[in-house]
Design an enzyme around this catalytic site. Structure first.
Site, PDB file in Angstrom:
ATOM      1  N   TYR A  70       0.919  -0.957  -0.160  1.00 27.48           N
ATOM      2  CA  TYR A  70       0.099   0.072   0.602  1.00 27.48           C
ATOM      3  C   TYR A  70       0.755   1.223   0.242  1.00 27.48           C
ATOM      4  O   TYR A  70       0.667   2.407  -0.053  1.00 27.48           O
ATOM      5  CB  TYR A  70      -0.805  -0.214   1.484  1.00 27.48           C
ATOM      6  N   ARG A  73       1.383   1.459  -3.639  1.00 29.09           N
ATOM      7  CA  ARG A  73       0.660   2.077  -3.965  1.00 29.09           C
ATOM      8  C   ARG A  73       0.252   3.783  -4.001  1.00 29.09           C
ATOM      9  O   ARG A  73       0.271   4.600  -4.270  1.00 29.09           O
ATOM     10  CB  ARG A  73      -0.760   1.445  -3.785  1.00 29.09           C
ATOM     11  N   ASP A 107      -7.625   6.424  -5.268  1.00 23.63           N
ATOM     12  CA  ASP A 107      -6.820   6.335  -4.900  1.00 23.63           C
ATOM     13  C   ASP A 107      -6.663   8.312  -5.073  1.00 23.63           C
ATOM     14  O   ASP A 107      -5.880   9.477  -5.515  1.00 23.63           O
ATOM     15  CB  ASP A 107      -6.140   6.752  -6.373  1.00 23.63           C
ATOM     16  N   HIS A 122     -14.924   1.290  -1.839  1.00 24.11           N
ATOM     17  CA  HIS A 122     -13.976   1.198  -1.278  1.00 24.11           C
ATOM     18  C   HIS A 122     -12.840   1.470  -0.481  1.00 24.11           C
ATOM     19  O   HIS A 122     -11.532   1.184  -0.524  1.00 24.11           O
ATOM     20  CB  HIS A 122     -13.272   0.450  -2.931  1.00 24.11           C
ATOM     21  N   GLY A 190     -14.821   3.477 -16.790  1.00 21.05           N
ATOM     22  CA  GLY A 190     -13.847   2.253 -16.307  1.00 21.05           C
ATOM     23  C   GLY A 190     -13.938   1.618 -14.970  1.00 21.05           C
ATOM     24  O   GLY A 190     -12.844   1.340 -14.556  1.00 21.05           O
ATOM     25  N   SER A 192     -14.730  -2.479 -14.497  1.00 18.02           N
ATOM     26  CA  SER A 192     -14.923  -4.327 -15.267  1.00 18.02           C
ATOM     27  C   SER A 192     -16.369  -5.080 -14.520  1.00 18.02           C
ATOM     28  O   SER A 192     -16.776  -6.240 -15.524  1.00 18.02           O
ATOM     29  CB  SER A 192     -13.784  -5.164 -15.455  1.00 18.02           C
ATOM     30  N   ASN A 215     -16.285   2.643 -22.044  1.00 23.39           N
ATOM     31  CA  ASN A 215     -15.764   1.523 -21.775  1.00 23.39           C
ATOM     32  C   ASN A 215     -14.453   0.882 -23.009  1.00 23.39           C
ATOM     33  O   ASN A 215     -15.559   0.804 -24.023  1.00 23.39           O
ATOM     34  CB  ASN A 215     -15.725   0.328 -20.814  1.00 23.39           C
ATOM     35  N   ALA A 233     -11.852   7.173 -21.081  1.00 23.34           N
ATOM     36  CA  ALA A 233     -13.061   8.298 -20.265  1.00 23.34           C
ATOM     37  C   ALA A 233     -12.225   9.830 -21.521  1.00 23.34           C
ATOM     38  O   ALA A 233     -13.209  10.631 -21.228  1.00 23.34           O
ATOM     39  CB  ALA A 233     -12.393   7.946 -18.942  1.00 23.34           C
TER      40      ALA A 233
END
Ligand code: APR
Length: 241
Positions: A70, A73, A107, A122, A190, A192, A215, A233
């Site tokens: 993390y 990231r 992010d 999330h 963006g 799935s 997408n 996008a």
């Protein structure tokens, strides 16, 4: 090869006429900023072990490995900028009376782009929380502590992220479903569309809105949206803003 930029047709008119708009985004919108997606070519889950890095069991087994990942990231997030697509959504929000942005991304790029009503389904990498009590603190402060992730209550500091097998924050999820229920127009950008409950926001059980997907590839939602624009996008959203 750049996607042929499609005719947006009536989408602009629908957006101008919409009183209530809900947007659901996934890592594909942050691919525009240079961050890897999860399942695409070079995606995080193609080169990392989901179970060991994004699950309570993985964290219990090796907290240092999880914090290292993390930290990487977080550094990647801090090293990129919001894309024209992130910025476009912040612009669109200003024109729509009732606008909600539900994102699966952690992010913070939507927040940095200026979006205001953001539901981070999330979680985010801005805060850490204790595994035992409800203490929270800026994630960077935990990273600054080096390898000591222990909290004085006996618990451990962990990223404030929803891991596989964990429930989404109830209030955030309820607000997202309320927004989907109110929406006249929904944009799905963006993602799935395979991780629930986030993906179910865009299904006919959750919304009566006209649903448009943006997408470059087909997704698990393509068959049930009203329109699927096969483009990136940043080739579509700035033209809507
Ligand atoms: N513009 C739009 N979409 C794009 C772009 C782009 N420039 N580049 C890639 N995409 C699309 C891909 O085609 C794919 O459909 O983004 C999607 C990314 O899908 P995933 O990698 O599965 O990411 P996401 O849908 O956000 O994953 C959902 O799964 O791993 C968990 O919690 C994690 O929030 C994540 C959730």
């Amino acid at each position: 090869m750049r996607d042929t930029v499609p005719d947006l047709g009536d989408l602009r008119e629908r957006l101008d006429a919409a009183r209530s708009v809900t947007v659901l985004t996934g890592s594909g919108i942050s691919a525009e900023s240079g961050l890897p997606t999860f399942r695409g070519v070079g995606g995080l889950w193609r080169t990392h072990r989901v179970e060991e890095l994004a699950s309570p069991q993985g964290f219990a087994r090796d907290p240092r490995l999880v914090w290292t990942w993390y930290n990487e990231r977080r550094n990647a997030h801090a090293s990129v900028e919001p894309s024209p697509a992130h910025v476009a959504l912040a612009e669109i929000e200003k024109r729509v009376p009732d606008f909600t942005l539900a994102t699966q991304n952690v992010d913070s790029l939507h927040v940095r782009a200026g979006s205001r009503n953001v539901l981070e389904l999330h979680g985010s990498l801005r805060e850490a929380k204790c595994t035992r009590c409800d203490a929270r603190q800026p994630l960077d402060d935990v990273l600054a502590m080096g390898d000591a992730f222990a909290h004085e209550c006996g618990g451990m500091w962990r990223p404030d992220i929803v891991w596989f097998g964990e429930a989404l924050p109830a209030g955030v999820l309820a607000a997202a479903f309320d927004a989907a229920r109110r929406a006249d127009l929904m944009l799905v950008v963006g993602t799935s569309g395979i991780v629930h409950p986030a993906a179910s926001l865009a299904t006919k059980r959750a919304t009566r809105a006209y649903v448009v997907e943006v997408n470059p590839e087909e997704t698990a939602l393509t068959a049930q949206v009203d329109r699927s624009i096969r483009a990136r996008a940043s080739d579509v959203l700035p033209r809507l803003a």
